[in-house]
Write a protein that holds these residues in place. Sequence first.
Motif, PDB file in Angstrom:
ATOM      1  N   ASN A 223      -7.015  80.511  12.697  1.00  0.00           N
ATOM      2  CA  ASN A 223      -7.536  79.504  13.621  1.00  0.00           C
ATOM      3  C   ASN A 223      -6.421  78.605  14.127  1.00  0.00           C
ATOM      4  N   LEU A 247     -12.065  84.774  13.492  1.00  0.00           N
ATOM      5  CA  LEU A 247     -11.083  84.300  14.466  1.00  0.00           C
ATOM      6  C   LEU A 247     -11.632  83.047  15.137  1.00  0.00           C
ATOM      7  N   ARG A 248     -10.819  82.000  15.153  1.00  0.00           N
ATOM      8  CA  ARG A 248     -11.148  80.801  15.928  1.00  0.00           C
ATOM      9  C   ARG A 248      -9.885  80.382  16.659  1.00  0.00           C
ATOM     10  N   SER A 277     -10.376  87.828  22.610  1.00  0.00           N
ATOM     11  CA  SER A 277     -11.107  87.799  21.342  1.00  0.00           C
ATOM     12  C   SER A 277     -11.857  89.101  21.113  1.00  0.00           C
ATOM     13  N   ALA A 281     -11.492  91.863  18.102  1.00  0.00           N
ATOM     14  CA  ALA A 281     -12.642  92.299  17.314  1.00  0.00           C
ATOM     15  C   ALA A 281     -12.740  93.820  17.272  1.00  0.00           C
ATOM     16  N   ILE A 287     -14.171  92.016  11.237  1.00  0.00           N
ATOM     17  CA  ILE A 287     -14.467  90.733  11.862  1.00  0.00           C
ATOM     18  C   ILE A 287     -15.957  90.427  11.734  1.00  0.00           C
ATOM     19  N   ILE A 290     -16.645  84.903  15.085  1.00  0.00           N
ATOM     20  CA  ILE A 290     -15.699  84.506  16.130  1.00  0.00           C
ATOM     21  C   ILE A 290     -16.167  83.188  16.735  1.00  0.00           C
ATOM     22  N   ILE A 304     -16.925  84.787  25.089  1.00  0.00           N
ATOM     23  CA  ILE A 304     -16.775  85.594  23.882  1.00  0.00           C
ATOM     24  C   ILE A 304     -18.070  86.338  23.571  1.00  0.00           C
TER      25      ILE A 304
END
Length: 314
Positions: A223, A247-248, A277, A281, A287, A290, A304
């Motif tokens: 992140n 994921l950030r 993003s 993924a 993942i 997100i 996203i």
Amino acid sequence: MRIQQLGTTNRFFLTDGGLETYMIFDKGYELPCFSAAVLLDTAQGCADLTAYFERFIGIARRSGRGFILDAPTWRAGAAWAGPLGQTLKEVMETNARAVAFVTALRTEHETPELPILINGLVGPAGDAYATDATLSRQDALLIHAPQIHALGRAGVDMISAMTLTHAEEAIGIVQAAKEIDLPVVIAFTLETDGRLPSGQPLEAAIAEVDAATDAGALYYMINCAHPDHFAALLDPNALWTQRIGGLRSNASRMSHAELDNAEVLDDGDPVELGALSAALAERLPNIRVIGGCCGTDHRHLGCIAGHDPARSAA
């Protein structure tokens, strides 16, 4: 356990964006110590938090995804009691109020088609962009255990330690969560070279934490970095990348030093961030979540959500 819902679907859950940057730059708040928890102290702050989260919950509902609902406790740990002008007891009570606040939102919005997990946020004891307060794992355990235990008592489904800068602090946090059998996610922040602010490569940091905690983290997250800062490092065939479950990303390509000194928010390109993003993924096998970080809002998460590798592969 609710947390098992993260493993029962091949479609990633959504979470929110950059709460603090949104409240500062879009809503005009002055957040002491960058702490969104202070918004719980006023009716207007609670109303703005509600509107903020409900916008993201709506995106998750429309896209047919689950949602990770964060208690705004990133800067509500024991290390921040003094800087916030609170006693340790008061800051722990803030954690309980934050969890009660988001739990009420879940009660109002959750459906069988929209599972919602309550996530307690834990932040570093020092600067999230630098290693000014490097901790040993023992000190990290002592410093973070009060907040982690308070979040567990308040009823969170999981905790996520965000924007961590070095592996030793992450180890102490995982150990504190394991004391009460609370699922914990470790999110490292990365510099423009893809390394932690400590200088350690991400692969080495994950390996160090896993070795010290018997792979105690539920998964790892990246992140507070733009995908361009780390995407090239993520080999989908490497075993360590299988530990990355979230994921950030930042909307901005700026370095942390540049972001720290910025007077105007760089919100990047929402469409581009959505595509980047989604590409990550597709490359990373595990993942599960997100969302966004600094500079992101509902526009970025909408983009996203519009990408679905699972559906396109079906």
